[in-house]
Each structure stands twice: as C-alpha cells, then as structure tokens.
Motif scaffolding. Structure first.
Motif, PDB file in Angstrom:
ATOM      1  N   LYS A 112      35.811  44.811  53.195  1.00 62.00           N
ATOM      2  CA  LYS A 112      35.932  43.487  52.582  1.00 62.00           C
ATOM      3  C   LYS A 112      37.006  43.466  51.504  1.00 62.00           C
ATOM      4  CE  LYS A 112      32.128  44.265  49.275  1.00 62.00           C
ATOM      5  NZ  LYS A 112      30.833  43.747  48.772  1.00 62.00           N
ATOM      6  N   HIS A 113      37.194  44.589  50.818  1.00 59.70           N
ATOM      7  CA  HIS A 113      38.236  44.669  49.807  1.00 59.70           C
ATOM      8  C   HIS A 113      39.612  44.855  50.439  1.00 59.70           C
ATOM      9  CE1 HIS A 113      34.746  46.098  47.083  1.00 59.70           C
ATOM     10  NE2 HIS A 113      34.945  44.807  46.918  1.00 59.70           N
ATOM     11  N   ARG A 153      37.431  42.212  40.220  1.00 58.98           N
ATOM     12  CA  ARG A 153      36.445  42.690  41.196  1.00 58.98           C
ATOM     13  C   ARG A 153      36.717  44.146  41.584  1.00 58.98           C
ATOM     14  NH1 ARG A 153      35.649  38.310  43.589  1.00 58.98           N
ATOM     15  NH2 ARG A 153      37.586  38.270  44.773  1.00 58.98           N
ATOM     16  N   THR A 203      41.014  37.294  39.915  1.00 61.68           N
ATOM     17  CA  THR A 203      39.668  37.554  40.452  1.00 61.68           C
ATOM     18  C   THR A 203      39.631  38.853  41.257  1.00 61.68           C
ATOM     19  OG1 THR A 203      40.170  36.115  42.356  1.00 61.68           O
ATOM     20  CG2 THR A 203      39.012  35.116  40.498  1.00 61.68           C
ATOM     21  N   ALA A 204      40.698  39.119  42.042  1.00 57.64           N
ATOM     22  CA  ALA A 204      40.756  40.358  42.827  1.00 57.64           C
ATOM     23  C   ALA A 204      40.812  41.573  41.911  1.00 57.64           C
ATOM     24  CB  ALA A 204      41.968  40.340  43.753  1.00 57.64           C
ATOM     25  N   LEU A 228      43.924  34.051  42.164  1.00 57.28           N
ATOM     26  CA  LEU A 228      43.521  35.017  43.197  1.00 57.28           C
ATOM     27  C   LEU A 228      43.712  36.455  42.708  1.00 57.28           C
ATOM     28  CD1 LEU A 228      45.040  33.358  46.407  1.00 57.28           C
ATOM     29  CD2 LEU A 228      42.650  33.387  45.693  1.00 57.28           C
ATOM     30  N   ALA A 259      45.191  39.736  52.379  1.00 58.06           N
ATOM     31  CA  ALA A 259      45.378  38.289  52.200  1.00 58.06           C
ATOM     32  C   ALA A 259      46.195  37.999  50.948  1.00 58.06           C
ATOM     33  CB  ALA A 259      44.021  37.594  52.120  1.00 58.06           C
ATOM     34  N   LEU A 260      45.913  38.702  49.868  1.00 60.44           N
ATOM     35  CA  LEU A 260      46.651  38.500  48.616  1.00 60.44           C
ATOM     36  C   LEU A 260      48.121  38.864  48.795  1.00 60.44           C
ATOM     37  CD1 LEU A 260      46.568  37.790  45.594  1.00 60.44           C
ATOM     38  CD2 LEU A 260      46.002  40.199  45.141  1.00 60.44           C
ATOM     39  N   GLU A 308      40.810  41.493  51.397  1.00 55.21           N
ATOM     40  CA  GLU A 308      41.249  40.758  50.212  1.00 55.21           C
ATOM     41  C   GLU A 308      42.662  41.187  49.804  1.00 55.21           C
ATOM     42  OE1 GLU A 308      39.317  39.382  45.942  1.00 55.21           O
ATOM     43  OE2 GLU A 308      38.637  41.252  46.850  1.00 55.21           O
ATOM     44  N   SER A 325      44.849  51.021  51.923  1.00 54.32           N
ATOM     45  CA  SER A 325      43.862  50.330  52.757  1.00 54.32           C
ATOM     46  C   SER A 325      43.968  50.759  54.214  1.00 54.32           C
ATOM     47  CB  SER A 325      44.048  48.818  52.637  1.00 54.32           C
ATOM     48  OG  SER A 325      43.782  48.366  51.325  1.00 54.32           O
TER      49      SER A 325
END
Length: 305
Positions: free
Chosen positions: A157-158, A232, A228-229, A225, A164-165, A161, A295
């Motif tokens: 899930k990270h 987190r 928040t990323a 974005l 997408a970022l 993220e 990733s």
C-alpha cells in the motif's frame, strides 16, 4: 571503486548545472542566443558577435556536451564494475538514453520552431536523465556500504502511494515548465490567487492565466499529498534511517518548493529564486525516484516469497 564514486558525484553535480542551465536559458529568453543553428552559434565556430544571450546559450550547450561524455564514461564503468547489482544496467542505459533525448529535443527546438506544449517536455526529459544518474550514484555508495537500504521492505500500500506521488509530481513539473515556456510566470500579480481582491473572478482569464493558476492548484495538491505521505511513512518506518531521513528531506524540499514558488511572484521573477525553484523540484523528484527503486525491490521480494 574510488574512481567510480568520484565520477558518479561529478556526473550528478554536473547534471544539476545542466538542469539549472536549461532553466536559465528559458527564463532569460536566451533560447535564440545562437540563432537557428546547432551545435554551432550562428553557424560559426567562434561567434563574431557576442551577446549575453549567446553566452548563456553557448555555455549551456558546452556544459551539456561535456556532461554527455562524463555520463557515458560513468555508465560504461558502472556496467563493468557493479553490473551485478540488479538496477545498474537499466539505469546506465536510461542515463545515456535520456541525456541524448534531451540534447536532440533541445536541438530540434533551436533548428525548428516548436510548440510551447512540446517544449515543456524538455525539462521532464532532463529530470528523468538527472534521476537516473542520481540513482546510479546512490547505488555506487550503497555497494560501498555507506548506508544500508537492502534490508528495507516497503509494504504494497505504501509502494502504490510512492508510485502515484511520483507520477503526479512529473505532471506538476510539466505544468511548471509550461508556465515558463508560455511566459505565464507573471500574468497573475497576486499569490495565492491570480487576483486576491477577486479570487473567483474567472470569466476573463487568459490562456496564460489558466496555465499559471492550473500549476498553482496542482502544486498545492502536490504539497498536501507529499505532506500526508511523508508523515505516514515516517511514522510507519521509524526503524529505517533511510525511510525516516529520506522522507524528512522530501517534506523539507516540498515546503521550500512552495515558498520559492510564492517568492517568484512576490519578487517579480527574481532569477536566483526561479533557478532555486527548478533545482528543488529536481532534487525532490530524484529522491522520489530512489524510493521507486526501493519499492521495486520490495515488490520483487514479495513475488519471490
């Protein structure tokens, strides 16, 4: 290995000059400094008439050409010395490919008049080239055990993220390049709105004002974005110095990007601030690219389990 480290650092710093040099050419209106000839200026080996625009454009060409040679040497040496590392061969190819692509697009813009929307791609291509070289440099230092990132596992899930970022960042970069190429930097005299006294008066916006405000909106969303990323990921990977330090730096860079973006308007396009703005987003995208690499390692590890 020592030579490879020095060469990788030199290539990375040199690409910073290529990126800021390209921004300088655009912001000073020096793209036509050498006329419509390439690689020579006005078809002459030694230009007979020296102008500030010619000096800026020719300097950018010389730096880019020199860096092309250095990057090719780095790519070949990295391929031979640390080609066993999973990502090295691909990054070696990409660093050379996109540097050549960047040069060809730049040359085409000089010889043939290009649409502003096409010209804006040039900075994006330069950014990918810079990111490839930066990643090669980080891999060189990783192999030399200057830091440990191999043990890091990023959850799916990270990873999504981060992907997408990164994609969204590239789109925001394109919109910023479009602002420069359409000369829309100062079409809005206020910040954060085009007209702070009538922020919702959109009926009479010109194309340039829509481009400027579209970029501001996209950049504002990017800041939210990224914020928040960062919070987190820092919270979820406190055990990893690479994740914690990297995302703190990403948060600092995006904050500086917003500040310099506002200062460009408030200082009426101060050249130093404008160049710093381009440099910060380049570093921001480069760091994101590194987390894409990490990733991809985690995804590979997950598939093999």
């Amino acid at each position: 290995m020592k030579i490879l480290k020095w060469l990788s650092v030199l290539a990375t710093l040199g690409m910073v000059f290529v990126l800021t040099g390209g921004a300088l050419v655009t912001k000073t209106g020096s793209a036509d400094g050498c006329g419509d000839s390439w690689p020579l200026c006005h078809g002459e080996i030694i230009p007979s008439e020296i102008t500030p625009e010619l000096v800026i454009e020719l300097s950018h060409r010389l730096v880019s050409g020199s860096m092309g040679i250095i990057v090719v040497i780095l790519a070949v040496l990295a391929w031979k010395k640390i080609g066993h590392v999973r990502e090295v061969k691909l990054l070696s190819f990409l660093s050379v490919f996109f540097l050549v692509a960047q040069a060809l697009i730049g040359a085409a813009a000089v010889v043939w008049e290009q649409n502003d929307f096409v010209l804006a791609i040039h900075f994006g291509i330069s950014l990918i080239s810079f990111a490839s070289i930066l990643l090669l440099t980080l891999l060189v230092f990783e192999v030399d055990k200057k830091f440990d990132a191999k043990s890091l596992f990023i959850k799916k899930k990270h990873r999504m993220e981060i992907y997408a970022l990164s994609i969204y960042t590239f789109l925001v970069v394109y919109s910023g390049a479009l602002v420069r190429h359409t000369e829309a930097n100062l079409v809005c005299g206020s910040w954060p709105f085009c007209n702070n006294t009538a922020p919702l008066d959109l009926a009479n916006y010109s194309l340039e004002q829509w481009i400027q405000m579209g970029h501001r909106l996209a950049a504002g969303i990017l800041f939210i974005l990224a914020l928040t990323a960062s919070l987190r990921l820092i919270s979820n990977y406190k055990h990893s110095s690479v994740m914690r330090g990297g995302w703190i730096l990403i948060l600092a860079l995006i904050s500086l990007q917003v500040i310099t973006g506002a200062l460009i308007i408030l200082t009426m396009l101060n050249l130093g601030i404008a160049l710093l703005h381009a440099l910060i987003i380049s570093c921001f995208f480069g760091l994101l690219s590194y987390f894409i690499l990490l990733s991809s390692r985690s995804a590979k590890y997950e598939r093999e389990q």
